[in-house]
Design a protein around this motif. Structure first.
Motif, short mmCIF file in Angstrom:
data_model
loop_
_atom_site.label_atom_id
_atom_site.label_comp_id
_atom_site.label_asym_id
_atom_site.label_seq_id
_atom_site.Cartn_x
_atom_site.Cartn_y
_atom_site.Cartn_z
N LYS A 1 -11.73 2.40 -8.82
CA LYS A 1 -11.39 3.65 -8.14
C LYS A 1 -10.93 3.34 -6.71
O LYS A 1 -11.55 2.55 -6.01
N VAL A 2 -9.84 3.96 -6.30
CA VAL A 2 -9.30 3.78 -4.95
C VAL A 2 -9.38 5.11 -4.21
O VAL A 2 -8.87 6.12 -4.67
N GLU A 3 -10.04 5.09 -3.05
CA GLU A 3 -10.19 6.30 -2.24
C GLU A 3 -9.65 6.01 -0.84
O GLU A 3 -10.15 5.15 -0.13
N ILE A 4 -8.59 6.70 -0.47
CA ILE A 4 -7.99 6.50 0.86
C ILE A 4 -8.92 7.05 1.93
O ILE A 4 -9.36 8.20 1.87
N ILE A 5 -9.21 6.21 2.91
CA ILE A 5 -10.07 6.60 4.03
C ILE A 5 -9.24 7.14 5.18
O ILE A 5 -9.56 8.16 5.78
N SER A 6 -8.16 6.44 5.50
CA SER A 6 -7.25 6.93 6.54
C SER A 6 -5.88 6.34 6.30
O SER A 6 -5.74 5.28 5.68
N GLU A 7 -4.86 7.03 6.76
CA GLU A 7 -3.48 6.55 6.60
C GLU A 7 -2.61 7.02 7.74
O GLU A 7 -2.80 8.10 8.30
N MET A 8 -1.66 6.16 8.10
CA MET A 8 -0.65 6.50 9.10
C MET A 8 0.70 6.28 8.43
O MET A 8 1.24 5.16 8.40
N ALA A 9 1.23 7.35 7.85
CA ALA A 9 2.48 7.27 7.10
C ALA A 9 3.69 7.43 8.02
O ALA A 9 3.59 7.98 9.12
N THR A 10 4.83 6.93 7.57
CA THR A 10 6.09 7.09 8.31
C THR A 10 6.94 8.14 7.60
O THR A 10 6.72 8.46 6.43
N ASP A 11 7.94 8.64 8.29
CA ASP A 11 8.81 9.66 7.71
C ASP A 11 9.57 9.14 6.50
O ASP A 11 9.93 9.90 5.61
N GLY A 12 9.78 7.82 6.46
CA GLY A 12 10.56 7.24 5.37
C GLY A 12 9.74 6.88 4.14
O GLY A 12 10.27 6.26 3.21
N GLY A 13 8.46 7.23 4.13
CA GLY A 13 7.63 6.94 2.97
C GLY A 13 6.85 5.65 3.06
O GLY A 13 6.25 5.21 2.07
N GLY A 14 6.86 5.04 4.25
CA GLY A 14 6.10 3.80 4.43
C GLY A 14 4.75 4.05 5.05
O GLY A 14 4.33 5.20 5.24
#
Length: 355
Positions: free
Chosen positions: A143-156
């Motif tokens: 199981k994968v649970e995202i804790i935090s993310e900093m996404a870019t406008d381009g999908g990265g």
């Protein structure tokens, strides 16, 4: 080695007997612990029994060499050659099985992927690496649970942190820690030129309270309003949390949840894992300054793998292994690479045992 194997077999037989003991059967906790101890010993005991049976077959065939029948002698000689060729590998496997298990292997894992050099292309590659890990986790029923993310406008991703839970997660994912380099033509490249960019992966065993003692007086906890891309999902309350571990300067932020308590709990989980990893790396450096005890140096600045998209190949520089199945590799089919790295780690450990 064989005296140790015989003692382990004796212990295995004792545990088998205990599982039939009414006192153990009636105690759920005792039964669980006994069953796990037996299960842990089973691979090495079964391998030892097979090895011993093979030795017995060897002796029986050697006795047949003096038989009056020519055909029987020929068959015995052929069997002796087969068994003698097989014995060294069996002994090698037994030595590997006798290596002390890493207590971290059973741990869940905090996975951190960050974009390195290469701008937007590095962020896209970081996202590709994270998705590769997620697909691999799905194949392993983790199981994968995202804790935090900093996404870019381009999908990265500039950064993404997740908790991976399941059976023996750390023992598999640990080999992904390091700098991953990609060579490919970015979608924004009009001239078709190949660019090189990188992303770093950190794999940390999930820390438990018994592993790390985080004193309240060593923590500075700040709360603030979370922000969202394009103004979406912006909290009107101070639910985002930033925790600073004052003695080490380690800072963790979490703003994915709307609840301040959930964000704090997640941030504490990541902080504890980072502190635990730092302590382990410090201990490892002190104890193994002259030799490696695991694949690679563990240095995140080390380039461990190159993904060459024009040639459809992926190369792991720690073991000089190249696979020409990059498409399947990026879909999470990385088990062959993991097994090769684990085998090298075992070989290194065996070498260290004899030094």
């Amino acid at each position: 080695m064989f005296a140790k194997l015989e003692n382990l077999e004796k212990r295995y037989v004792e545990l088998e007997g205990s599982l039939a003991d009414p006192a153990v059967l009636s105690d759920q906790d005792a039964f669980r612990k006994t069953a796990k101890a037996r299960a842990d010993l089973e691979p090495v005991v079964m391998a030892f029994r097979e090895y011993r049976e093979l030795k017995e077959q060897l002796e029986e065939n050697r006795e047949l060499l003096s038989d009056e029948d020519h055909d029987i002698r020929e068959m015995a000689q052929e069997e002796i050659r087969r068994i003698e060729a097989e014995m060294p590998e069996r002994e090698h496997q037994l030595r590997i099985l006798l290596l002390p298990p890493d207590p971290l292997d059973e741990k869940n894992t905090v996975l951190e992927v960050r974009a390195g050099t290469g701008g937007d292309e590095a962020a896209l590659f970081a996202a590709d690496l994270f998705h590769m890990s997620c697909r691999y986790a799905a194949l392993k029923n983790w199981k994968v649970e995202i804790i935090s993310e900093m996404a870019t406008d381009g999908g990265g991703y500039r950064e993404v942190i997740a908790l991976v839970t399941g059976k023996r997660v750390y023992s598999h994912l640990r080999y992904e820690s390091g700098t991953h380099r990609v060579q490919r033509v970015p979608v924004t490249e009009s001239q078709g030129r190949i660019h090189t960019s990188a992303a770093t992966v950190a794999v940390m065993p999930e820390a438990e309270e018994v592993d790390v003692n985080l004193k309240p007086e060593d923590l500075r906890i700040d709360v603030y309003r979370a922000s969202g891309a394009g103004g979406q999902h912006v909290n009107k309350t101070e639910s985002a949390v930033r925790i600073t571990h004052i003695p080490t300067g380690v800072v963790v932020t979490c703003e994915d949840e709307r609840s301040q308590h959930k964000n704090k709990a997640r941030a504490m989980k990541v902080l504890a894992s980072r502190i635990l990893q730092a302590e382990q790396e410090k201990q490892h450096s002190a104890e193994a300054a002259e030799r490696r005890s695991q694949v690679g140096s563990g240095d995140r600045s080390e380039r461990i793998r190159t993904y060459n998209f024009p040639q459809g190949r992926v190369t792991d520089h720690r073991i000089n292994l190249t696979m020409y199945s990059l498409d399947r590799f990026m879909e999470g089919e990385i088990e062959d690479m993991i097994e090769a790295l684990a085998s090298q780690a075992q070989a290194d450990a065996l070498k260290a045992e004899t030094e």
